[in-house]
Design a protein around this motif. Structure first.
Motif, PDB file in Angstrom:
ATOM      1  N   ASN A   1      82.048  40.932  20.423  1.00  0.00           N
ATOM      2  CA  ASN A   1      80.882  40.048  20.090  1.00  0.00           C
ATOM      3  C   ASN A   1      81.205  38.563  20.270  1.00  0.00           C
ATOM      4  O   ASN A   1      82.241  38.438  20.829  1.00  0.00           O
ATOM      5  CB  ASN A   1      80.258  40.354  18.569  1.00  0.00           C
ATOM      6  CG  ASN A   1      81.497  40.153  17.577  1.00  0.00           C
ATOM      7  OD1 ASN A   1      82.259  39.421  17.878  1.00  0.00           O
ATOM      8  ND2 ASN A   1      81.437  41.107  16.493  1.00  0.00           N
TER       9      ASN A   1
ATOM     10  N   THR B   1      78.130  41.106  23.356  1.00  0.00           N
ATOM     11  CA  THR B   1      77.180  42.190  23.016  1.00  0.00           C
ATOM     12  C   THR B   1      76.116  41.760  21.789  1.00  0.00           C
ATOM     13  O   THR B   1      75.322  42.436  21.570  1.00  0.00           O
ATOM     14  CB  THR B   1      77.979  43.384  22.259  1.00  0.00           C
ATOM     15  OG1 THR B   1      78.890  42.880  21.408  1.00  0.00           O
ATOM     16  CG2 THR B   1      78.739  44.022  23.319  1.00  0.00           C
TER      17      THR B   1
ATOM     18  N   ILE C   1      67.678  39.747  21.355  1.00  0.00           N
ATOM     19  CA  ILE C   1      69.066  39.919  21.371  1.00  0.00           C
ATOM     20  C   ILE C   1      69.812  40.841  22.244  1.00  0.00           C
ATOM     21  O   ILE C   1      68.792  41.815  22.555  1.00  0.00           O
ATOM     22  CB  ILE C   1      69.398  40.678  19.648  1.00  0.00           C
ATOM     23  CG1 ILE C   1      70.919  40.871  19.594  1.00  0.00           C
ATOM     24  CG2 ILE C   1      68.295  41.818  19.369  1.00  0.00           C
ATOM     25  CD1 ILE C   1      71.472  41.016  18.169  1.00  0.00           C
ATOM     26  N   GLY C   2      70.701  40.793  22.833  1.00  0.00           N
ATOM     27  CA  GLY C   2      71.232  41.570  23.811  1.00  0.00           C
ATOM     28  C   GLY C   2      72.477  41.040  24.467  1.00  0.00           C
ATOM     29  O   GLY C   2      73.579  40.598  23.705  1.00  0.00           O
ATOM     30  N   CYS C   3      72.808  41.390  25.667  1.00  0.00           N
ATOM     31  CA  CYS C   3      74.329  41.254  26.272  1.00  0.00           C
ATOM     32  C   CYS C   3      74.238  40.318  27.456  1.00  0.00           C
ATOM     33  O   CYS C   3      73.456  40.006  28.224  1.00  0.00           O
ATOM     34  CB  CYS C   3      74.748  42.671  26.570  1.00  0.00           C
ATOM     35  SG  CYS C   3      74.794  43.855  25.390  1.00  0.00           S
TER      36      CYS C   3
ATOM     37  N   LEU D   1      64.662  42.801  16.014  1.00  0.00           N
ATOM     38  CA  LEU D   1      63.732  43.241  14.992  1.00  0.00           C
ATOM     39  C   LEU D   1      64.585  42.986  13.755  1.00  0.00           C
ATOM     40  O   LEU D   1      65.466  42.653  13.578  1.00  0.00           O
ATOM     41  CB  LEU D   1      63.687  44.947  15.113  1.00  0.00           C
ATOM     42  CG  LEU D   1      63.485  45.358  16.555  1.00  0.00           C
ATOM     43  CD1 LEU D   1      63.350  46.642  16.607  1.00  0.00           C
ATOM     44  CD2 LEU D   1      61.904  44.990  16.818  1.00  0.00           C
TER      45      LEU D   1
ATOM     46  N   GLY E   1      66.191  42.429  10.040  1.00  0.00           N
ATOM     47  CA  GLY E   1      67.136  43.210   9.286  1.00  0.00           C
ATOM     48  C   GLY E   1      68.573  43.005  10.247  1.00  0.00           C
ATOM     49  O   GLY E   1      68.600  42.679  11.396  1.00  0.00           O
TER      50      GLY E   1
ATOM     51  N   TYR F   1      71.964  45.733  10.809  1.00  0.00           N
ATOM     52  CA  TYR F   1      72.146  47.322  10.652  1.00  0.00           C
ATOM     53  C   TYR F   1      73.533  47.448  10.942  1.00  0.00           C
ATOM     54  O   TYR F   1      74.242  46.840  11.762  1.00  0.00           O
ATOM     55  CB  TYR F   1      71.431  48.214  11.603  1.00  0.00           C
ATOM     56  CG  TYR F   1      69.828  47.739  11.449  1.00  0.00           C
ATOM     57  CD1 TYR F   1      69.163  48.550  10.656  1.00  0.00           C
ATOM     58  CD2 TYR F   1      69.311  46.770  11.751  1.00  0.00           C
ATOM     59  CE1 TYR F   1      67.966  48.268  10.199  1.00  0.00           C
ATOM     60  CE2 TYR F   1      67.920  46.576  11.806  1.00  0.00           C
ATOM     61  CZ  TYR F   1      67.360  47.298  10.826  1.00  0.00           C
ATOM     62  OH  TYR F   1      65.939  46.987  10.264  1.00  0.00           O
TER      63      TYR F   1
ATOM     64  N   THR G   1      75.513  49.176  15.061  1.00  0.00           N
ATOM     65  CA  THR G   1      74.950  48.891  16.128  1.00  0.00           C
ATOM     66  C   THR G   1      75.863  48.476  17.150  1.00  0.00           C
ATOM     67  O   THR G   1      75.705  48.979  18.316  1.00  0.00           O
ATOM     68  CB  THR G   1      73.789  47.508  16.065  1.00  0.00           C
ATOM     69  OG1 THR G   1      74.354  46.644  15.290  1.00  0.00           O
ATOM     70  CG2 THR G   1      72.614  48.397  15.278  1.00  0.00           C
ATOM     71  N   GLY G   2      76.818  47.900  16.988  1.00  0.00           N
ATOM     72  CA  GLY G   2      77.922  47.482  18.037  1.00  0.00           C
ATOM     73  C   GLY G   2      78.544  48.451  18.448  1.00  0.00           C
ATOM     74  O   GLY G   2      79.076  48.949  19.523  1.00  0.00           O
TER      75      GLY G   2
ATOM     76  N   LEU H   1      76.245  50.873  20.446  1.00  0.00           N
ATOM     77  CA  LEU H   1      76.082  50.259  21.923  1.00  0.00           C
ATOM     78  C   LEU H   1      77.458  50.679  22.711  1.00  0.00           C
ATOM     79  O   LEU H   1      77.234  50.830  23.961  1.00  0.00           O
ATOM     80  CB  LEU H   1      75.974  48.661  21.797  1.00  0.00           C
ATOM     81  CG  LEU H   1      75.770  48.103  22.800  1.00  0.00           C
ATOM     82  CD1 LEU H   1      74.259  47.931  23.541  1.00  0.00           C
ATOM     83  CD2 LEU H   1      76.071  46.461  22.977  1.00  0.00           C
TER      84      LEU H   1
ATOM     85  N   ASN I   1      70.545  48.759  25.730  1.00  0.00           N
ATOM     86  CA  ASN I   1      69.772  47.595  24.975  1.00  0.00           C
ATOM     87  C   ASN I   1      68.168  48.201  24.643  1.00  0.00           C
ATOM     88  O   ASN I   1      67.939  48.331  23.484  1.00  0.00           O
ATOM     89  CB  ASN I   1      69.572  46.275  25.634  1.00  0.00           C
ATOM     90  CG  ASN I   1      70.733  45.655  25.441  1.00  0.00           C
ATOM     91  OD1 ASN I   1      70.710  44.880  24.046  1.00  0.00           O
ATOM     92  ND2 ASN I   1      71.691  45.431  26.041  1.00  0.00           N
TER      93      ASN I   1
ATOM     94  N   ASN J   1      67.401  49.296  20.685  1.00  0.00           N
ATOM     95  CA  ASN J   1      66.205  48.874  20.189  1.00  0.00           C
ATOM     96  C   ASN J   1      65.296  49.874  19.717  1.00  0.00           C
ATOM     97  O   ASN J   1      64.730  49.522  18.458  1.00  0.00           O
ATOM     98  CB  ASN J   1      65.485  48.115  21.030  1.00  0.00           C
ATOM     99  CG  ASN J   1      64.109  47.185  20.500  1.00  0.00           C
ATOM    100  OD1 ASN J   1      63.188  47.889  20.338  1.00  0.00           O
ATOM    101  ND2 ASN J   1      64.317  46.051  20.297  1.00  0.00           N
TER     102      ASN J   1
HETATM  103  P1  ATP Z   1      79.476  44.673  15.404  1.00  0.00           P
HETATM  104  O1  ATP Z   1      78.813  43.489  14.668  1.00  0.00           O
HETATM  105  O2  ATP Z   1      78.981  46.133  14.836  1.00  0.00           O
HETATM  106  O3  ATP Z   1      80.797  44.582  15.836  1.00  0.00           O
HETATM  107  P2  ATP Z   1      78.494  43.437  17.625  1.00  0.00           P
HETATM  108  O4  ATP Z   1      78.517  42.238  16.743  1.00  0.00           O
HETATM  109  O5  ATP Z   1      79.205  43.582  18.822  1.00  0.00           O
HETATM  110  O6  ATP Z   1      78.559  44.542  16.437  1.00  0.00           O
HETATM  111  P3  ATP Z   1      75.467  43.849  17.156  1.00  0.00           P
HETATM  112  O7  ATP Z   1      74.904  42.518  16.651  1.00  0.00           O
HETATM  113  O8  ATP Z   1      75.681  44.830  16.211  1.00  0.00           O
HETATM  114  O9  ATP Z   1      76.703  43.550  18.126  1.00  0.00           O
HETATM  115  O10 ATP Z   1      74.492  44.249  18.419  1.00  0.00           O
HETATM  116  C1  ATP Z   1      74.625  45.098  19.205  1.00  0.00           C
HETATM  117  C2  ATP Z   1      73.538  45.571  19.952  1.00  0.00           C
HETATM  118  O11 ATP Z   1      72.649  46.079  18.772  1.00  0.00           O
HETATM  119  C3  ATP Z   1      72.565  44.305  20.580  1.00  0.00           C
HETATM  120  O12 ATP Z   1      73.031  44.155  21.660  1.00  0.00           O
HETATM  121  C4  ATP Z   1      71.387  44.994  20.394  1.00  0.00           C
HETATM  122  O13 ATP Z   1      71.128  45.858  21.539  1.00  0.00           O
HETATM  123  C5  ATP Z   1      71.143  45.932  19.330  1.00  0.00           C
HETATM  124  N1  ATP Z   1      70.899  45.198  17.952  1.00  0.00           N
HETATM  125  C6  ATP Z   1      71.539  44.980  16.864  1.00  0.00           C
HETATM  126  N2  ATP Z   1      70.957  44.258  15.959  1.00  0.00           N
HETATM  127  C7  ATP Z   1      69.539  44.426  16.549  1.00  0.00           C
HETATM  128  C8  ATP Z   1      68.299  43.996  15.938  1.00  0.00           C
HETATM  129  N3  ATP Z   1      68.161  43.294  14.625  1.00  0.00           N
HETATM  130  N4  ATP Z   1      67.135  44.174  16.622  1.00  0.00           N
HETATM  131  C9  ATP Z   1      67.198  44.751  17.807  1.00  0.00           C
HETATM  132  N5  ATP Z   1      68.460  45.151  18.301  1.00  0.00           N
HETATM  133  C10 ATP Z   1      69.639  45.262  17.859  1.00  0.00           C
END
Ligand code: ATP
Ligand code: MG
Length: 269
Positions: free
Chosen positions: A139, A177, A185-187, A203, A205, A207, A210-211, A214, A236, A240
């Motif tokens: 991230n 990520t 939000i994306g990559c 979206l 909130g 969660y 998610t990381g 993914l 992605n 989503n």
């Molecule tokens: P972590 O925090 O678990 O290490 P991360 O920081 O690498 O993970 P996240 O922010 O969890 O990454 O996001 C990873 C993927 O999850 C995003 O690329 C997206 O596809 C999806 N994602 C995360 N949060 C949302 C959201 N609020 N709405 C839509 N998609 C989301």
């Protein structure tokens, strides 16, 4: 059936990390070697302090046994590791494996901070673990920690990605990520020095998992031979859909990881 080694924490309650990766990769037709790097009674977000078993004694025995049994894996996904010692053990074990694909999610921190218990030595051990990777999935926070650049939530992606690429072998790719662009939000990654971004609407909130999810989805798609752009785009879209399904449940307890059903349906469709 391709075999894949997945190494990350096993949190008994919370539906993230290994608990999410195993169903996703099983649905994608992989034979999954499920290697917990530590055992926790719950994940670390919202349940109080989990009961943790450190597996540093067990892991070397596992690798010894696997070597004696001549078990080989074609692909590997490494997520949360947890200690310098375990990073080193994994680095050494992976060196001896002839992998077609090694993906490392260099779990170090979020929101600009290292996770509790990690320090500069751990970041250095993670740099060694990512050196042989084909794809890494930091991230923004992890990208900053790995490169030593100061944290910004909207970083100069070309600089950050170029420096990340410098930590990797030729041909390997760094994919950040949790990149925000406008309402998406994306990559993001580099192709011929240009930043590529693929995302979906953010979206409401936050969660758990998610990381991790993914990372499992992307690894599975890449291992099936899809190119990076196709894999990131599908991953992605599916993430989503999983977040949307989670929202639609109107959960009263936000600690459980995302609803995996839309991802599993998409895989099996
Ligand atoms: P972590 O925090 O678990 O290490 P991360 O920081 O690498 O993970 P996240 O922010 O969890 O990454 O996001 C990873 C993927 O999850 C995003 O690329 C997206 O596809 C999806 N994602 C995360 N949060 C949302 C959201 N609020 N709405 C839509 N998609 C989301
Ligand atoms: Mg995050």
């Amino acid at each position: 059936m391709a075999s894949i080694l997945v190494a990350e924490d096993l949190s008994a309650v919370g539906g993230i990390s290994l608990s999410a990766a195993v169903p996703v990769l099983t649905a994608m037709d992989y034979q999954v070697a499920v290697l917990p790097t530590s055992l926790l009674s719950t994940h670390t977000s919202g349940y109080g302090r989990p009961a943790i078993v450190d597996l540093a004694q067990w892991l070397p025995q596992v690798f010894q046994h696997w070597t004696a049994a001549e078990l080989d894996f074609q692909q590997a996904l490494i997520g949360y590791v947890g200690s310098v010692e375990l990073c080193q053990l994994l680095t050494t074990y992976l060196q001896a494996q002839a992998l077609d694909l090694l993906v490392v999610d260099p779990v170090l921190g979020d929101l600009g901070r290292l996770y509790d218990g990690f320090d500069a030595d751990y970041v250095a051990a993670m740099r060694r673990l990512i050196a042989p990777a084909d794809v890494i999935l930091p991230n923004v926070t992890e990208a900053c920690l790995l490169t030593g650049l100061s944290y910004q939530d909207q970083p100069a992606l070309v600089t950050l990605l170029t420096q990340l690429q410098g930590l990797l072998k030729p041909g390997a790719k760094a994919v950040i990520t949790d990149v925000t662009q406008a309402d998406k939000i994306g990559c993001a990654w580099l192709t011929d020095g240009q930043v590529q971004f693929v995302g979906q609407p953010r979206l409401a909130g936050h969660y758990n998992g998610t990381g991790d999810t993914l990372a499992a989805v992307l690894t599975g798609l890449l291992g099936q031979g899809h190119d990076l752009k196709t894999s990131v785009t599908l991953a992605n879209q599916w993430l989503n859909a999983a977040v949307a399904a989670t929202l639609a449940e109107h959960r009263t307890d936000a600690r459980q990881g995302i609803n995996l059903k839309p991802i599993l349906k998409a895989i099996l469709a």
